[in-house]
Design an enzyme around this catalytic site. Structure first.
Site, short mmCIF file in Angstrom:
data_model
loop_
_atom_site.label_atom_id
_atom_site.label_comp_id
_atom_site.label_asym_id
_atom_site.label_seq_id
_atom_site.Cartn_x
_atom_site.Cartn_y
_atom_site.Cartn_z
N CYS A 65 0.79 -1.13 0.03
CA CYS A 65 -0.01 -0.13 0.20
C CYS A 65 0.72 1.22 -0.17
CB CYS A 65 -0.97 -0.20 1.15
SG CYS A 65 -0.41 0.07 2.67
N HIS A 102 -1.01 11.84 15.57
CA HIS A 102 -1.61 10.80 14.72
C HIS A 102 -0.64 9.83 14.07
CE1 HIS A 102 -4.46 9.59 11.54
NE2 HIS A 102 -3.14 9.86 10.71
N HIS A 105 -3.84 4.40 10.52
CA HIS A 105 -5.26 3.67 10.77
C HIS A 105 -4.97 2.14 10.78
CE1 HIS A 105 -6.48 7.52 8.92
NE2 HIS A 105 -7.33 7.40 9.82
N ASP A 109 -7.71 -6.43 7.65
CA ASP A 109 -7.34 -7.30 6.55
C ASP A 109 -5.89 -7.44 6.63
OD1 ASP A 109 -5.86 -4.66 6.06
OD2 ASP A 109 -7.25 -4.26 4.02
N ARG A 117 -3.78 -4.92 10.20
CA ARG A 117 -3.04 -4.06 9.53
C ARG A 117 -2.75 -2.78 10.14
NH1 ARG A 117 -3.70 -1.01 4.32
NH2 ARG A 117 -5.74 -1.82 4.36
N CYS A 119 -1.58 0.87 9.30
CA CYS A 119 -1.00 1.20 8.21
C CYS A 119 -0.48 2.81 8.84
CB CYS A 119 -2.07 1.46 7.28
SG CYS A 119 -1.67 2.14 5.63
#
Ligand SMILES: [Zn+2]
Length: 133
Positions: A65, A102, A105, A109, A117, A119
């Site tokens: 990704c 932050h 996310h 999956d 995951r 990410c």
């Protein structure tokens, strides 16, 4: 674990403009542009804001990704999850539980053993190769 709290001016003085935009203003670095999306050397990833070890290289996997992806944090108590409904989606935001940076996310999956995951934006972390202080 004690919380780290700083003013916006203090964060701006500590972080680069890109780090500030992502970690403090919930921005997202562009896919395949971050400093760690294709890093697979052994080591740990610390929070860019407070230095807390958040993720380890042995839980990192290539999700394709363009962002660093992990199947679990080093310690679940060090991250906090919140529902994020921005951009017309319902996602689960991941934040540093110590300084509220932050991070990215988490999606359901990922690979075994967790099926998750995480990410995470490279710019929200600082990589420390194994064997270095
Ligand atoms: Zn932090």
């Amino acid at each position: 674990m004690d919380k780290v709290r700083k003013t916006e001016a203090e964060w701006k003085a500590q972080l680069t403009p890109m780090e500030f935009a992502v970690a403090r203003e919930k921005g997202t670095e562009r896919a395949f542009t971050g400093r760690y999306w294709d890093t697979f050397t052994p080591g740990i990833y610390r929070c860019v804001g407070c230095g807390t070890p958040l993720f380890a290289s042995d839980t990192k996997f290539d999700a394709g990704c363009g962002w660093p992806s992990y199947f679990e944090p080093i310690d679940p108590a060090r991250v906090r999850e919140e529902t994020d409904t921005t951009h017309g989606m319902v996602r689960t935001e991941v934040l540093c539980n110590i300084c509220d940076a932050h991070l990215g996310h988490v999606f359901p999956d990922g690979p075994e053993p967790t099926g998750l995951r995480y990410c995470i934006n490279s710019v929200s972390m600082k990589f420390e190769p194994q064997g270095e202080e």
